[in-house]
Design an enzyme around this catalytic site. Structure first.
Site, short mmCIF file in Angstrom:
data_model
loop_
_atom_site.label_atom_id
_atom_site.label_comp_id
_atom_site.label_asym_id
_atom_site.label_seq_id
_atom_site.Cartn_x
_atom_site.Cartn_y
_atom_site.Cartn_z
N LYS A 1 19.05 -79.65 54.46
CA LYS A 1 19.49 -79.14 55.54
C LYS A 1 21.02 -78.57 55.12
O LYS A 1 21.37 -79.12 54.27
CB LYS A 1 20.07 -80.43 56.76
CG LYS A 1 20.19 -79.74 58.04
CD LYS A 1 18.80 -79.35 58.89
CE LYS A 1 18.86 -78.97 60.12
NZ LYS A 1 17.78 -79.02 60.58
N ASP B 1 18.52 -73.29 62.74
CA ASP B 1 18.71 -74.52 63.60
C ASP B 1 19.71 -73.94 64.67
O ASP B 1 19.70 -72.81 65.00
CB ASP B 1 19.26 -75.39 62.48
CG ASP B 1 19.22 -77.24 63.34
OD1 ASP B 1 18.23 -77.75 63.37
OD2 ASP B 1 20.33 -77.32 63.81
P1 NDP Z 1 19.97 -73.08 69.74
O1 NDP Z 1 21.37 -72.68 68.80
O2 NDP Z 1 19.11 -71.93 69.84
O3 NDP Z 1 20.40 -73.73 71.10
C1 NDP Z 1 21.06 -74.89 71.33
C2 NDP Z 1 21.30 -75.26 72.82
O4 NDP Z 1 21.68 -76.63 72.78
C3 NDP Z 1 22.13 -74.26 73.36
O5 NDP Z 1 21.70 -74.37 74.63
C4 NDP Z 1 23.46 -74.97 73.28
O6 NDP Z 1 24.41 -74.88 74.21
C5 NDP Z 1 23.14 -76.33 73.26
N1 NDP Z 1 24.06 -77.39 72.56
C6 NDP Z 1 24.14 -77.45 71.11
N2 NDP Z 1 25.15 -78.12 71.03
C7 NDP Z 1 25.58 -78.75 72.09
C8 NDP Z 1 26.51 -79.74 72.36
N3 NDP Z 1 27.43 -80.23 71.13
N4 NDP Z 1 26.93 -80.07 73.61
C9 NDP Z 1 25.94 -79.40 74.33
N5 NDP Z 1 25.27 -78.40 74.22
C10 NDP Z 1 24.86 -78.11 73.15
O7 NDP Z 1 19.49 -74.25 68.82
P2 NDP Z 1 17.97 -74.74 68.76
O8 NDP Z 1 17.11 -74.64 70.21
O9 NDP Z 1 17.21 -74.20 67.51
O10 NDP Z 1 18.12 -76.19 68.45
C11 NDP Z 1 18.19 -77.21 69.35
C12 NDP Z 1 17.73 -78.59 68.98
O11 NDP Z 1 16.73 -78.60 68.52
C13 NDP Z 1 18.83 -79.02 67.75
O12 NDP Z 1 18.82 -80.38 67.98
C14 NDP Z 1 18.02 -78.70 66.37
O13 NDP Z 1 18.44 -79.41 65.44
C15 NDP Z 1 16.69 -79.18 66.95
N6 NDP Z 1 15.57 -78.23 66.06
C16 NDP Z 1 15.45 -77.00 66.13
C17 NDP Z 1 14.24 -76.50 65.28
C18 NDP Z 1 14.26 -75.00 65.35
O14 NDP Z 1 13.24 -74.59 64.71
N7 NDP Z 1 15.11 -74.07 65.65
C19 NDP Z 1 13.19 -77.10 64.84
C20 NDP Z 1 13.50 -78.70 65.03
C21 NDP Z 1 14.76 -79.09 65.73
P3 NDP Z 1 25.73 -73.72 73.75
O15 NDP Z 1 24.85 -72.40 73.63
O16 NDP Z 1 26.63 -73.78 75.02
O17 NDP Z 1 26.13 -74.27 72.46
O1 2IT Z 2 15.21 -79.33 62.38
C1 2IT Z 2 14.27 -78.71 61.97
O2 2IT Z 2 13.06 -79.06 61.52
C2 2IT Z 2 14.64 -77.24 61.64
N1 2IT Z 2 15.73 -76.55 62.20
C3 2IT Z 2 13.71 -76.25 61.23
C4 2IT Z 2 13.61 -76.27 59.77
C5 2IT Z 2 12.65 -75.14 59.01
O3 2IT Z 2 12.87 -75.13 57.73
O4 2IT Z 2 11.99 -74.55 59.97
#
Ligand code: NDP
Ligand code: 2IT
Length: 451
Positions: free
Chosen positions: A125, A165
């Site tokens: 990561k 992420d």
């Molecule tokens: P994005 O940046 O697209 O969206 C994140 C969302 O979560 C936003 O709505 C953001 O609000 C909110 N958020 C983030 N941090 C905080 C915080 N500290 N307090 C309150 N709200 C928060 O990210 P993703 O959708 O990609 O990721 C969301 C989660 O999913 C994370 O935990 C990530 O690690 C996990 N994940 C993502 C993957 C991927 O492929 N993208 C794969 C597997 C897991 P705001 O805009 O106001 O910050």
């Molecule tokens: O937490 C996760 O699994 C991710 N943010 C996606 C990682 C990836 O390599 O697609």
């Protein structure tokens, strides 16, 4: 004292001030204890000691110039945790809360998650404390280029393949890929989540949210239920949240919440496809706040509250919960609130969104609890499929990728359930996911010797 208890005590001592890393390690080691008696080879080869220590952690300065001509300094990270079963693989997070402990917890989780996908990927990561919010496209581009100016020497299609992420989506991957190509003069699959025109995969943007919904459907099937007709709460409004809403809708469920770091909206009529398209424009194009949804559709907005606090405090009935924002968003109090208000399934789109207290409450109340490393593995799994397509130099159509994603989510669900039963904890997906993910990696760490 078991070996795993000793290892945990050492981790706390050797990695001070990193509570999220300790939390992730503790949960996994609790499960791994179950292997100590059965696998003396893991003890002899010190697999438990080795797996909690990253292969390497790279920390670097990221200097860039903002639109006012002022020099800005951020800190960049890449933690390459374990490459027993394949090249390092895992996302990059750009958020002001990023520090070494956060990146280590995410990299550690990624080892087991990637192993569960059935594909050959190690765990890593990275990211930065850079905050893309409120920055112009040109500022984001200059930051991404400065970040890649150092990162490029540590990655490669057979070495380490980053992706998105929090705070890293199509725009950021595009800028980072463009700069990598310029520096190295190679057009390779060094990042995933790329645009379709330059090596990306269909369904990768959708994959994490679709995957956690498929995982929920698998868990429901064990009780003869389906998503159709059920009411769901989703937190966040980013990539994972958006495509969770889309898939729950497609499967006949109703999603009534979304949030961001400022607050939560509740739409009892349901966030249908039309409203979701509006949210995608708001969040991905205009980069606005979810509060605007409440004004646009005349629904309730709760400033400064998480989805889970709102459900608990307002007594809103739900069946399914899809935490899809950030770590530790559900604590013991709100977990009790969810159970009290009818929630009987939690499928974690975010990484480690439930505190240990929340996890205990879910297990004690017979909630179908799908932990992050199993439930959200569809994202990285589809990154693995993007890598396969890049190596083959061809692209599969939507149906092909979606079919493979569904097959992988089914396999993760089955492997986790089987492992949980084999080690005496039937139905416990925490134990099952940790063990099913670990055993493959541990066997390779024994087979490959002490390296
Ligand atoms: P994005 O940046 O697209 O969206 C994140 C969302 O979560 C936003 O709505 C953001 O609000 C909110 N958020 C983030 N941090 C905080 C915080 N500290 N307090 C309150 N709200 C928060 O990210 P993703 O959708 O990609 O990721 C969301 C989660 O999913 C994370 O935990 C990530 O690690 C996990 N994940 C993502 C993957 C991927 O492929 N993208 C794969 C597997 C897991 P705001 O805009 O106001 O910050
Ligand atoms: O937490 C996760 O699994 C991710 N943010 C996606 C990682 C990836 O390599 O697609």
């Amino acid at each position: 004292m078991s070996v795993c208890d000793e290892v945990y005590a050492k981790v706390v001592e050797k990695h001070p001030g990193q509570p999220e890393f300790h939390q992730a390690v503790k949960e996994v080691l609790e499960s791994l204890k179950l292997t100590e008696a059965k696998r003396p080879d893991y003890v002899k080869y010190k697999v438990y000691e080795r797996i909690v220590e990253p292969d390497r952690a790279i920390i670097f300065r990221v200097p860039w110039v903002d639109d006012k001509g002022e020099v800005q300094i951020n800190r960049g990270y890449r933690v390459q945790f374990n490459n027993a079963i394949g090249p390092y693989k895992g996302g990059l997070r750009f958020h002001p809360s990023v520090n070494l402990g956060i990146i280590k917890f995410l990299g550690f989780e990624q080892i087991f998650k990637n192993s569960l996908t059935t594909l050959p990927m190690g765990g890593a990561k990275g990211g930065s404390d850079f905050d893309p919010k409120g920055k112009s496209d040109m500022e984001v581009m200059r930051f991404c280029q400065a970040f890649m100016r150092e990162l490029f020497r540590h990655i490669g299609p057979d070495t380490d393949v980053p992706a998105g992420d929090i705070g890293v989506g199509a725009r950021e991957i595009g800028y980072m890929y463009g700069y990598y190509k310029k520096l190295v003069n190679e057009h390779t699959g060094v990042l995933t989540g790329k645009g379709l025109e330059y090596g990306g995969s269909l369904i990768r943007p959708e994959a994490t949210g679709y995957g956690s919904t498929y995982f929920a459907a698998e868990m429901l099937a064990t009780r003869g239920k389906e998503i159709k007709g059920l009411v769901a709460a989703v937190s966040g409004s980013g990539n994972v949240a958006q495509y969770t809403v889309e898939k729950v809708n497609q499967l006949g469920g109703k999603v009534i919440t979304l949030s961001d770091s400022n607050g939560t909206v509740v739409d009892e009529k349901g966030i249908d496809a039309k409203k979701l398209a509006w949210v995608m424009e708001l969040k991905n194009v205009r980069r606005g706040r979810i509060e605007e949804y409440a004004k646009e559709f005349n629904v309730a907005y709760y400033a400064g509250k998480s989805v889970w606090e709102v459900i608990t405090e307002q007594g809103i009935r739900i069946d399914l919960a899809f935490p899809s924002a950030h770590e530790n968003e559900i604590d013991g109090k709100t977990a009790s609130g969810l159970v009290k208000n009818g929630c009987f399934l939690v499928s974690e789109g975010a990484n480690m969104p439930s505190t240990p207290e929340a996890q205990d409450i879910f297990l004690d109340n017979n909630v179908l609890y799908g932990p992050a490393k199993a439930a959200n593995a569809g994202g990285v799994a589809t990154s693995g499929l993007e890598m396969s397509q890049n190596s083959l130099r061809l692209s599969w159509d939507r149906e092909e990728v979606d079919m493979r994603l569904q097959k992988i989510m089914k396999a993760i669900h089955k492997n986790a359930l089987d492992a949980a039963a084999a080690y005496g904890h039937p139905g416990n997906y925490i134990v099952g996911a940790n063990l099913a993910g670990f055993i493959k990696v541990a066997n390779v760490m024994v087979a490959n010797g002490v390296v």
